[in-house]
Write a protein that holds these residues in place. Structure first.
Motif, PDB file in Angstrom:
ATOM      1  N   ALA A 198      -4.003   2.232 -11.121  1.00 19.09           N
ATOM      2  CA  ALA A 198      -3.106   1.077 -11.017  1.00 19.09           C
ATOM      3  C   ALA A 198      -3.833  -0.106 -10.381  1.00 19.09           C
ATOM      4  CB  ALA A 198      -1.874   1.442 -10.188  1.00 19.09           C
ATOM      5  N   ARG A 199      -3.709  -1.256 -10.987  1.00 25.45           N
ATOM      6  CA  ARG A 199      -4.355  -2.471 -10.494  1.00 25.45           C
ATOM      7  C   ARG A 199      -3.358  -3.408  -9.835  1.00 25.45           C
ATOM      8  NH1 ARG A 199      -9.145  -1.241  -9.557  1.00 25.45           N
ATOM      9  NH2 ARG A 199     -10.337  -0.521 -11.303  1.00 25.45           N
ATOM     10  N   LEU A 236      -3.374  10.790  -6.972  1.00 21.99           N
ATOM     11  CA  LEU A 236      -4.491   9.948  -6.534  1.00 21.99           C
ATOM     12  C   LEU A 236      -5.129   9.237  -7.715  1.00 21.99           C
ATOM     13  CD1 LEU A 236      -6.399  11.877  -3.736  1.00 21.99           C
ATOM     14  CD2 LEU A 236      -5.571   9.537  -3.638  1.00 21.99           C
ATOM     15  N   GLN A 237      -5.327   9.953  -8.828  1.00 21.05           N
ATOM     16  CA  GLN A 237      -5.907   9.324 -10.013  1.00 21.05           C
ATOM     17  C   GLN A 237      -5.034   8.183 -10.510  1.00 21.05           C
ATOM     18  OE1 GLN A 237      -6.485  12.704 -12.658  1.00 21.05           O
ATOM     19  NE2 GLN A 237      -8.688  12.495 -12.366  1.00 21.05           N
ATOM     20  N   ARG A 238      -3.737   8.393 -10.554  1.00 17.99           N
ATOM     21  CA  ARG A 238      -2.824   7.333 -11.004  1.00 17.99           C
ATOM     22  C   ARG A 238      -2.856   6.137 -10.066  1.00 17.99           C
ATOM     23  NH1 ARG A 238       2.249  11.079 -12.508  1.00 17.99           N
ATOM     24  NH2 ARG A 238       1.284  12.093 -14.269  1.00 17.99           N
ATOM     25  N   ALA A 239      -2.930   6.397  -8.771  1.00 20.91           N
ATOM     26  CA  ALA A 239      -2.971   5.290  -7.801  1.00 20.91           C
ATOM     27  C   ALA A 239      -4.266   4.502  -7.947  1.00 20.91           C
ATOM     28  CB  ALA A 239      -2.828   5.826  -6.380  1.00 20.91           C
ATOM     29  N   TRP A 240      -5.371   5.180  -8.191  1.00 23.25           N
ATOM     30  CA  TRP A 240      -6.652   4.485  -8.378  1.00 23.25           C
ATOM     31  C   TRP A 240      -6.654   3.676  -9.666  1.00 23.25           C
ATOM     32  CZ3 TRP A 240      -9.595   9.565  -7.140  1.00 23.25           C
ATOM     33  CH2 TRP A 240      -9.650   9.746  -5.754  1.00 23.25           C
ATOM     34  N   LEU A 288       3.668  11.837  -0.286  1.00 23.42           N
ATOM     35  CA  LEU A 288       4.641  12.917  -0.407  1.00 23.42           C
ATOM     36  C   LEU A 288       3.953  14.243  -0.753  1.00 23.42           C
ATOM     37  CD1 LEU A 288       7.656  13.530  -0.259  1.00 23.42           C
ATOM     38  CD2 LEU A 288       7.802  13.034  -2.697  1.00 23.42           C
ATOM     39  N   ALA A 289       3.002  14.207  -1.675  1.00 21.42           N
ATOM     40  CA  ALA A 289       2.259  15.422  -2.025  1.00 21.42           C
ATOM     41  C   ALA A 289       1.448  15.922  -0.828  1.00 21.42           C
ATOM     42  CB  ALA A 289       1.345  15.156  -3.217  1.00 21.42           C
ATOM     43  N   ILE A 295       0.839  -1.207   0.000  1.00 23.06           N
ATOM     44  CA  ILE A 295       0.000   0.000   0.000  1.00 23.06           C
ATOM     45  C   ILE A 295       0.868   1.248   0.000  1.00 23.06           C
ATOM     46  CG2 ILE A 295      -1.628   1.350   1.390  1.00 23.06           C
ATOM     47  CD1 ILE A 295      -2.899  -1.326   2.217  1.00 23.06           C
ATOM     48  N   LEU A 296       1.914   1.246   0.823  1.00 24.63           N
ATOM     49  CA  LEU A 296       2.804   2.410   0.881  1.00 24.63           C
ATOM     50  C   LEU A 296       3.491   2.654  -0.455  1.00 24.63           C
ATOM     51  CD1 LEU A 296       4.441   2.102   4.422  1.00 24.63           C
ATOM     52  CD2 LEU A 296       2.744   3.769   3.649  1.00 24.63           C
ATOM     53  N   SER A 297       3.900   1.602  -1.135  1.00 23.27           N
ATOM     54  CA  SER A 297       4.555   1.793  -2.424  1.00 23.27           C
ATOM     55  C   SER A 297       3.578   2.299  -3.475  1.00 23.27           C
ATOM     56  CB  SER A 297       5.234   0.510  -2.886  1.00 23.27           C
ATOM     57  OG  SER A 297       4.283  -0.459  -3.244  1.00 23.27           O
ATOM     58  N   LYS A 298       2.319   1.885  -3.389  1.00 23.76           N
ATOM     59  CA  LYS A 298       1.310   2.346  -4.344  1.00 23.76           C
ATOM     60  C   LYS A 298       0.971   3.815  -4.124  1.00 23.76           C
ATOM     61  CE  LYS A 298      -3.344   1.299  -6.046  1.00 23.76           C
ATOM     62  NZ  LYS A 298      -4.481   0.396  -5.962  1.00 23.76           N
ATOM     63  N   TYR A 299       0.960   4.244  -2.867  1.00 25.57           N
ATOM     64  CA  TYR A 299       0.537   5.601  -2.541  1.00 25.57           C
ATOM     65  C   TYR A 299       1.696   6.500  -2.099  1.00 25.57           C
ATOM     66  CZ  TYR A 299      -4.300   4.123  -2.877  1.00 25.57           C
ATOM     67  OH  TYR A 299      -5.497   3.669  -3.345  1.00 25.57           O
TER      68      TYR A 299
END
Length: 179
Positions: A64-65, A58-62, A20-21, A11-15
Motif C-alpha cells: 500500500a502506498r 505485512l506484505q499488504r501493508a508494504w 491485531l495478528a 500509521i495505525l490505520s495502515k498497520y
C-alpha cells in the motif's frame, strides 16, 4: 476531536491488521508457554495461523502506498475497476496481457494492458489501490515478492512485472533430443 496525532493515526490505520495478528501471536505464545492441558495445543494452532496472517498482512501493508491520489479502485470478482474524473476503466484480471509498474510519474502508476482495450493507468496511491495486491498476486507465475520488489526498484524507468506471453514460453515443454 482526536487525541491521536494524524501521522500516528495514519500509521495505525495502515498497520491495524498487522498489529491485531501480532496480538494474537503473542496470546498464542503465552498459551503455549503458560497453559496446561489442551491450552498449549490450542496456543500452537493460534501461533501458526496468526504467524501466517501476520506475514500476509505485512506484505499488504508494504504494498500500500497510502491514499489521497486521484480516483478510486475497486476489485470485485476478478475485475479491476478504476474511476477518476478524467479517465478510468475496467480490466478483467484473467484477461490481462501485461502488468507494468512505472515509478517515473509522481505518484507512481500501475499500467494494466489487455488485448483490444486501451491501457488502464492507476495511480499507486488511489483510494482502494491496496486491493490490487491480491488481484495481482492471483496472476499465474507472479509472486508477491516480485510485486514488492518492483515498488522498491529504480525510479527512472517503467518495469514490466508480469507478461502473459512470457508465462506461455516458460511453460511450453521442450522437445526431447534423442541420442
Amino acid at each position: 476531536m482526536s487525541f491521536v496525532r494524524p501521522e500516528v493515526e495514519k500509521i495505525l490505520s495502515k498497520y491495524k491488521e498487522v498489529l491485531l495478528a501480532a496480538l494474537f501471536l503473542a496470546l498464542g505464545a503465552y498459551w503455549v508457554l503458560a497453559g496446561r492441558g489442551l491450552l498449549p495445543w490450542l496456543g500452537a494452532i493460534v501461533v501458526a495461523v496468526s504467524g501466517l496472517l501476520l506475514f500476509s498482512f505485512l506484505q499488504r501493508a508494504w504494498f500500500a502506498r497510502g491514499e489521497g491520489g486521484r480516483g478510486v479502485v475497486e476489485v470485485v470478482e476478478g475485475q479491476i475497476s478504476y474511476f477518476a474524473p478524467e479517465n478510468g476503466g475496467m480490466v478483467a484480471v484473467r484477461e490481462l496481457s501485461e502488468l507494468v509498474y512505472d515509478a517515473r510519474p509522481n505518484p507512481p502508476v500501475w499500467v494494466l494492458k489487455q488485448a483490444g482495450l486501451p491501457e488502464l493507468v492507476i495511480p499507486a496511491n488511489a483510494k482502494g489501490a491496496a486491493a490490487l495486491f491480491d488481484a495481482f498476486a492471483a496472476l499465474p507465475g507472479l509472486s508477491s515478492d516480485r510485486l514488492l520488489t518492483a515498488q522498491r526498484g529504480a525510479a527512472d524507468h517503467a518495469r514490466v512485472i508480469w507478461r502473459k506471453d512470457a508465462l506461455v514460453r516458460i511453460d511450453t515443454p521442450r522437445p526431447r533430443l534423442h541420442s
